[in-house]
Structure formats: structure tokens, C-alpha cells
Design a protein around this motif. Structure first.
Motif, short mmCIF file in Angstrom:
data_model
loop_
_atom_site.label_atom_id
_atom_site.label_comp_id
_atom_site.label_asym_id
_atom_site.label_seq_id
_atom_site.Cartn_x
_atom_site.Cartn_y
_atom_site.Cartn_z
N GLU A 2 0.96 -1.21 0.04
CA GLU A 2 -0.05 0.05 0.06
C GLU A 2 0.96 1.15 0.00
O GLU A 2 2.02 1.32 0.74
CB GLU A 2 -1.08 0.14 1.00
CG GLU A 2 -2.01 1.43 1.14
CD GLU A 2 -2.82 1.22 2.39
OE1 GLU A 2 -3.77 1.89 2.35
OE2 GLU A 2 -2.60 0.21 3.30
N ALA A 3 0.55 2.22 -0.79
CA ALA A 3 1.08 3.54 -0.67
C ALA A 3 2.52 3.60 -1.66
O ALA A 3 3.35 4.41 -1.63
CB ALA A 3 1.16 4.24 0.29
N THR A 16 -4.26 0.28 -3.16
CA THR A 16 -5.19 0.94 -2.07
C THR A 16 -6.26 0.31 -1.58
O THR A 16 -6.80 -0.67 -2.39
CB THR A 16 -5.49 2.29 -2.75
OG1 THR A 16 -5.75 3.44 -1.65
CG2 THR A 16 -6.39 2.29 -3.84
N ASN A 44 -10.50 0.98 -0.06
CA ASN A 44 -11.59 1.75 -0.17
C ASN A 44 -12.77 1.25 0.73
O ASN A 44 -13.04 0.14 0.64
CB ASN A 44 -11.97 2.00 -1.62
CG ASN A 44 -13.37 3.05 -1.54
OD1 ASN A 44 -13.64 3.50 -0.74
ND2 ASN A 44 -13.56 3.16 -2.89
N SER A 54 -14.72 7.07 -3.31
CA SER A 54 -14.63 7.22 -1.91
C SER A 54 -15.88 7.94 -1.25
O SER A 54 -16.17 8.14 -0.07
CB SER A 54 -13.47 7.90 -1.54
OG SER A 54 -12.36 6.92 -1.61
N THR A 84 -10.42 -4.00 -1.98
CA THR A 84 -8.97 -3.95 -2.36
C THR A 84 -9.19 -3.39 -3.82
O THR A 84 -9.76 -3.90 -4.75
CB THR A 84 -8.27 -5.21 -2.26
OG1 THR A 84 -8.33 -5.85 -1.06
CG2 THR A 84 -6.87 -5.29 -2.85
N HIS A 107 -4.55 1.09 -11.99
CA HIS A 107 -4.37 2.57 -12.37
C HIS A 107 -4.33 2.63 -13.69
O HIS A 107 -3.61 2.17 -14.26
CB HIS A 107 -3.49 3.10 -11.29
CG HIS A 107 -3.45 4.63 -11.49
ND1 HIS A 107 -2.21 5.02 -12.52
CD2 HIS A 107 -4.12 5.65 -11.64
CE1 HIS A 107 -2.38 6.30 -12.62
NE2 HIS A 107 -3.53 6.74 -12.10
#
Length: 190
Positions: A44-45, A61, A63, A69, A127, A131
Motif C-alpha cells: 500500500e502507498a 489501495t 476503499n 470514496s 481492495t 490504475h
């Protein structure tokens, strides 16, 4: 009405009652497999991992809400709602088989709802890992920031909904027959 042009509710060419169940099962399995892969192989990130330069990247990432979101922090109620919608669609298709096109797009939407419901119920969050920089370029150009990171389930819901909308305009159009005989292509008034 033109012969041979199916409508979304054409009962004569209904698909098998098993087709939507099979499609949903395959899409749910693919979604869950990719999510498991992402949880195992991505951090993550961490910086995005390029798959196809300028087109596709992996970026892990989570949600706790819905698209963009919305309703963040509402994972459990959203998961229950998604599950009920997804299962409800499949039950409907089982009890009332539809034309193949409608069966496929509704199975896609159902699979997406169930796929994200599984995450919400298991983890309290969904999950996401896909992108698409071209989509972010479009949303930034219209002042909306980056396009959200998404998953296969999201793609099923959006793709199925878009196909359903397009199909409702294309397949349910009634041809205009103002004096035109569709069987022979000739005007009746000639």
C-alpha cells in the motif's frame, strides 16, 4: 418492427439459465484472484508498478466506501447492499431467463457487486489495484483530479452498466416505417 433484430426483452432467443451464473462465477473468481495477488505482491502507498507504460499500472489501495470514496467508512452496510443486489440479479436471471445480451450484462453487474461485497464483508474495505493513467488524464483535464484506482469488480459494474445503457438505445429502438415496407425495402406508396 424489423425481423431478426432482437430486443432486450426478446423471449424467443433467451440464453440458458446457467449462462449468467457461469459468467458471474468466472468474473468473481478473476476479481478475487487479482485481489489476492495484489495483497501478496503489492505494498500500500508504494510507487506504482508499471505494467504497460502510460496505460496500466498496479497501485495498491483500499476503499471503505463506494466509487470516488463516497460513503467512506460504510464498508459493512455497502457490502450487505452489494451482496443483496448481486444475488438478487442472479436469482432474477435464474427465475426469468432473458435474452443473451441482457443476461451477460446483468451477470457482469452482479459479479461486480458480489466481488466487492466479498471484500467488504471479509476485510471491512475493498481492495483496489488498477490504475489507468489515460483515465486520470481525462479526469484531470476536466478538473476532477486523478481517476480512482479500481479493480475487476468495479470494471464489471461500470462496463455492464454502460453496455446496458448502450444496448437499451440500440436494441430497443423501434424502426420508423412511415410507408416503408421493411420486408422488401420498398415504399408502400410507390
Amino acid at each position: 418492427m424489423l425481423r431478426g433484430v432482437p430486443t432486450l426483452t426478446d423471449r424467443a432467443s433467451r440464453s440458458s439459465i446457467w449462462l449468467p451464473l457461469l459468467i458471474a462465477a468466472v468474473l468473481i473468481a478473476a476479481d478475487q484472484w487479482l485481489k489476492a495477488w495484489a495483497l501478496t505482491n503489492l505494498v500500500e502507498a508504494a510507487p506504482a508498478r508499471v505494467v504497460i507504460p502510460g496505460v496500466l499500472e498496479w497501485f495498491l489501495t483500499f476503499n471503505t466506501g463506494a466509487a470516488w470514496s463516497m460513503f467512506s467508512g460504510s464498508a459493512a452496510p455497502l457490502a450487505l447492499g452489494r451482496l443483496l443486489v448481486g444475488l438478487g440479479i442472479l436469482v432474477y436471471l435464474y427465475l426469468r431467463p432473458q435474452h443473451r445480451f441482457l443476461s451477460v450484462v446483468l451477470a457482469m453487474i452482479s459479479a461486480g457487486a458480489i466481488g466487492n461485497a466479498i471484500d467488504g464483508l471479509r476485510f471491512g474495505k475493498v481492495t483496489d489495484m488498477i490504475h489507468a493513467p489515460p483515465l486520470s488524464a481525462i479526469t484531470r483535464a476536466i478538473g476532477q483530479g486523478d481517476f480512482p484506482i479500481f479493480n475487476i469488480a468495479d470494471s464489471c459494474v461500470v462496463g455492464g452498466t454502460i453496455a446496458l445503457l448502450i444496448g437499451s438505445f440500440v436494441m430497443d429502438r423501434k424502426p420508423k416505417t412511415h410507408g416503408h415496407d421493411p420486408d422488401n425495402g420498398m415504399d408502400r406508396n410507390s
